[in-house]
Structures are given as C-alpha cells and as structure tokens.
Design an enzyme around this catalytic site. Sequence first.
Site, PDB file in Angstrom:
ATOM      1  N   LYS A   2       0.872  -1.185   0.000  1.00 42.15           N
ATOM      2  CA  LYS A   2       0.000   0.000   0.000  1.00 42.15           C
ATOM      3  C   LYS A   2       0.909   1.235   0.000  1.00 42.15           C
ATOM      4  CE  LYS A   2      -4.273   1.229   2.388  1.00 42.15           C
ATOM      5  NZ  LYS A   2      -5.127   1.477   1.243  1.00 42.15           N
TER       6      LYS A   2
HETATM    7  C1  LIG Z   1      -6.487  -0.306  -3.895  1.00 43.14           C
HETATM    8  C2  LIG Z   1      -7.227  -0.904  -2.748  1.00 43.14           C
HETATM    9  N1  LIG Z   1      -7.782  -2.105  -2.894  1.00 43.14           N
HETATM   10  C3  LIG Z   1      -8.458  -2.700  -1.905  1.00 43.14           C
HETATM   11  C4  LIG Z   1      -8.621  -2.083  -0.682  1.00 43.14           C
HETATM   12  C5  LIG Z   1      -9.344  -2.787   0.412  1.00 43.14           C
HETATM   13  O1  LIG Z   1      -8.436  -3.266   1.369  1.00 43.14           O
HETATM   14  P1  LIG Z   1      -8.849  -3.458   2.870  1.00 43.14           P
HETATM   15  O2  LIG Z   1     -10.047  -4.317   2.867  1.00 43.14           O
HETATM   16  O3  LIG Z   1      -7.689  -4.124   3.493  1.00 43.14           O
HETATM   17  O4  LIG Z   1      -9.136  -2.121   3.424  1.00 43.14           O
HETATM   18  C6  LIG Z   1      -8.084  -0.812  -0.480  1.00 43.14           C
HETATM   19  C7  LIG Z   1      -8.278  -0.118   0.782  1.00 43.14           C
HETATM   20  O5  LIG Z   1      -7.453  -0.087   1.625  1.00 43.14           O
HETATM   21  C8  LIG Z   1      -7.352  -0.217  -1.533  1.00 43.14           C
HETATM   22  O6  LIG Z   1      -6.789   0.990  -1.380  1.00 43.14           O
END
Ligand SMILES: Cc1ncc(COP(=O)(O)O)c(C=O)c1O
Length: 312
Positions: free
Chosen positions: A154
């Site tokens: 991330k």
């Molecule tokens: C690109 C992306 N995909 C998916 C998610 C969903 O991830 P999570 O369920 O861990 O928040 C997020 C959010 O954090 C994201 O930024």
Amino acid sequence: MPQYAFFKGQIVPIEDAKISIMTHGFNYGTGCFEGIRAYWNPIEEQLYIFKLLEHYERFLHSSRILLMNLPFSAQRLAEITVELVRLEGYREDTYIRPVAYKADEVVGVRLHGLQEQVSIFATPFGRYIDTETAHAGVASWRRIDDNSVPARAKITGAYINSAFAKTEAVLNGYDEAIVLTQDGHVSEGSAENVFIVRDGVLITPPVTDNILEGITRKVIIELARDELGLQVLERPIDRTELYVADEALFCGTGVQVVAITKIDHRPVGTGAFGPIAKALHNLYFEVVRGKVRKYRRWCTPVYVNVPELASA
Ligand SMILES: Cc1ncc(COP(=O)(O)O)c(C=O)c1O
C-alpha cells in the site's frame, strides 16, 4: 478533528506533527500506509478497532517491499494505536491512518540509504462512498503492475493510479471505478476489492491480478463460506463477466460493503441490491461492531470495560 498524533516515536499534539517540504516521502511518494476503522458500539459504550493486527502485518509487508526496516512489531504498533485512540476519547466511528515514510530531507530518488519514520493519526469518519448501491464504470486507466509499482504494497505514491481512475469515474458520472489489469482482466476498484456472483458462486480476482490483498476481501470470503455456505472462487474475471453477473459488490475498510447495481450503464442482475450482497453487508456490519461473539476476536476494544456478550 484529532488532537494528537504518533510522530517521531511519541504521541504529541497534532499541531506538532509536521514534516518539511524537503521530506523524501512527500517529494517521491516513498511511503506506505494503512487505513483502519474503529466502530462505536453504543450499547456497550465501546470502540472496536477492526482487524488491527492484520492491518499492521500488511503495513510491515508494505514497508519491507519499500526496503524499510521499521523498529516496531505489528503488536507494538497495535498497542500504540489503542493508546492514541483512547487518548482522543472518540465515541463514534473512527478512521486510523498509519504512514511509514522515508523521512530524510534530501534530493535524489531511491529507496536505499534513507531513514524511516512512522506517523499515526485517528479521525472521526463516516461513509467513504455516499451510497450503499453504486454505479461503477470500467476505467480507461489500467492497474499498476507488480513489476512496475506493486499493488500488493500500500504505497503512498502508487495511489496516483487510484486517483486517476476515481476522478475519471466521478467526472463521468459514476460512483466508483473498476480498474482492469494490463492484460484486461478485472483487478479491483480504486480503493476497494471487487466480487461478482454468478449462479450462486462468489467470485473475486486472485491476489496475482495486481490487487491490494484486502483484509475486508478475506473477511468476506470467510463469512461467505462459513456463515452463508457459499462457494467462493478466486480466479481471473473478464470484463464482460461484469455485465452478465447476477450481483456485484465492492468491499474495503473505507467503502465497507457496497452493492454494485450498475456497471457501464448496464444493470447488474435485476439492478437492485442482491440477496447475497445484502446478506454479506448485514453480517459485516454486525461483525465489525463486535456484535457477533464468534468474530469478537477480530475486534480490539479501545476502552477498558469490555462487558461479555449476553448472546451470540
Ligand atoms: C487499492 C485498494 N484495494 C483494496 C482495498 C481494500 O483493502 P482493505 O479491505 O484491506 O481495506 C483498499 C483499501 O485499503 C485499496 O486501497
């Protein structure tokens, strides 16, 4: 507004948590972050942080990909977070934002030979998409690839890809984007994972299709299998499968669970909030507020009194 932040190793007043315009992470996007939610349970007068440790485990994975060696375990970061949120004293739904960034004030793009810092703040937060049923548009922007900018991490700078897709979608009248991989398969939304339902089977792209390995995605897979008895497949999804799906949904910490009822102007199934999406949506909101005994272990209480649940 937050009053405090974790900054340079300690909790300080938020106005003291400032970085220089020369900071490496600000100039080059050399940071990684998390988005974590805490849910207020008014009956128990308790704030529950959802999947706290899992978020910090992913945070450390992201940092490792960025060649960082953070001096914290996931457990320690979780403890700091509980302390910070407790100090804020929030009695409402809250969003927690940890960032690890290359902190040197130098010019020169690279990952190596730089110092890292971790910052955390927590702020009251409601819905991310202002609706429970979304019209999604397939983006003209393609998802970043693992061998260019890894979506598995991330990474702060990587979110320019999400920003392009999200803004295009909103300016074109959609609520959210669905982004395809370089080879044209469905990857994910701009900041959330995607599921479709076909013939009663829940399907989501595999982790090798340039998705963020979503924590909510994993929760949805578990709840679908264990509570709804559904078959769940992680496999590549073609673009046109979106158009013939019976149901579709977005999930993520920010978006929570939102039904996709229209894609590229075509109704998904009947065009209404479908039964599987509805069941997952309802279950999710029970679980995150600590209301389901079996999944209470996914919720970290912030305040000290934790009454036992009377029933499951
Ligand atoms: C690109 C992306 N995909 C998916 C998610 C969903 O991830 P999570 O369920 O861990 O928040 C997020 C959010 O954090 C994201 O930024």
